[in-house]
Design a protein around this motif. Sequence first.
Motif, short mmCIF file in Angstrom:
data_model
loop_
_atom_site.label_atom_id
_atom_site.label_comp_id
_atom_site.label_asym_id
_atom_site.label_seq_id
_atom_site.Cartn_x
_atom_site.Cartn_y
_atom_site.Cartn_z
N UNK A 38 0.81 -1.21 0.00
CA UNK A 38 0.00 0.00 0.00
C UNK A 38 0.86 1.28 0.00
N UNK A 39 1.93 1.25 -0.78
CA UNK A 39 2.76 2.44 -0.97
C UNK A 39 2.07 3.31 -2.02
N UNK A 40 1.66 4.47 -1.63
CA UNK A 40 0.93 5.34 -2.56
C UNK A 40 1.84 5.93 -3.64
N UNK A 41 3.12 6.08 -3.37
CA UNK A 41 4.01 6.72 -4.34
C UNK A 41 4.16 5.89 -5.62
N UNK A 42 3.89 4.58 -5.56
CA UNK A 42 3.99 3.77 -6.79
C UNK A 42 2.84 4.07 -7.75
N UNK A 43 1.89 4.84 -7.29
CA UNK A 43 0.76 5.23 -8.13
C UNK A 43 0.94 6.63 -8.73
N UNK A 44 2.11 7.23 -8.51
CA UNK A 44 2.38 8.57 -9.04
C UNK A 44 2.37 8.51 -10.56
N UNK A 45 1.50 9.29 -11.17
CA UNK A 45 1.24 9.19 -12.61
C UNK A 45 2.48 9.49 -13.47
N UNK A 46 3.24 10.50 -13.13
CA UNK A 46 4.42 10.85 -13.93
C UNK A 46 5.44 9.71 -13.90
N UNK A 122 0.02 -3.69 -15.26
CA UNK A 122 0.17 -3.01 -13.97
C UNK A 122 -0.55 -1.67 -13.97
N UNK A 123 -0.69 -1.07 -15.15
CA UNK A 123 -1.40 0.21 -15.27
C UNK A 123 -2.85 0.05 -14.83
N UNK A 124 -3.43 -1.13 -15.08
CA UNK A 124 -4.83 -1.38 -14.74
C UNK A 124 -4.99 -2.02 -13.37
N UNK A 125 -4.01 -2.82 -12.96
CA UNK A 125 -4.08 -3.47 -11.65
C UNK A 125 -3.74 -2.49 -10.54
N UNK A 126 -2.70 -1.72 -10.75
CA UNK A 126 -2.25 -0.72 -9.77
C UNK A 126 -2.43 0.64 -10.44
N UNK A 127 -3.65 1.11 -10.44
CA UNK A 127 -4.00 2.34 -11.15
C UNK A 127 -3.24 3.54 -10.61
N UNK A 128 -2.64 4.32 -11.53
CA UNK A 128 -1.98 5.55 -11.07
C UNK A 128 -3.01 6.61 -10.67
N UNK A 129 -2.60 7.48 -9.75
CA UNK A 129 -3.46 8.59 -9.34
C UNK A 129 -3.25 9.75 -10.30
N UNK A 130 -4.30 10.53 -10.51
CA UNK A 130 -4.15 11.74 -11.32
C UNK A 130 -3.28 12.74 -10.58
N UNK A 131 -3.46 12.84 -9.29
CA UNK A 131 -2.68 13.75 -8.46
C UNK A 131 -2.24 13.00 -7.21
N UNK A 132 -1.05 13.28 -6.75
CA UNK A 132 -0.58 12.66 -5.51
C UNK A 132 -1.35 13.26 -4.34
N UNK A 133 -1.73 12.39 -3.43
CA UNK A 133 -2.42 12.88 -2.24
C UNK A 133 -1.42 13.46 -1.27
N UNK A 134 -1.85 14.47 -0.57
CA UNK A 134 -0.98 15.13 0.41
C UNK A 134 -0.99 14.41 1.74
#
Length: 134
Positions: A38-46, A122-134
């Motif tokens: 549950x590392x959120x940074x792996x969902x960073x879109x860029x 992985x793009x569909x399984x671990x969906x990237x976020x549009x914006x990183x949460x603060x």
Amino acid sequence: MSEPLLLLMADVVLVLHVIFVAFVVLGLLVIYLGYFCQWQWVRHKVWRIAHLAAVGYVVVQSWLGLVCPLTVWERALREKAGEVTYAGSFIQHWLHRLLFFEAPDWAFVLVYSVFGSLVLASWFVVRPHKHMRQ
């Protein structure tokens, strides 16, 4: 240019190539590990777009039968310095050298394609976020 400088430049290109390969290979492992941890940074879109683009580049290059420009550049620098260079791709050379592993070109194209499919999945399984949460 002097031989030591040419060899240094070839070694810098080699290090950049290793970093690129590590980013491509380890990036996928980190994405899935991050999903389970549950590392959120792996969902960073860029970051995800950069990873997908890097893998896509490798896959398309293999389909077209092209040698990576970093391999071409490193070999040219070593040749200009008077050093013996290797034939084939960077991955083929180092796998053979490190693991005594040889395979025909089509096997590498297949592996790159399957790996690229896993990255795309992985793009569909671990969906990237549009914006990183603060």
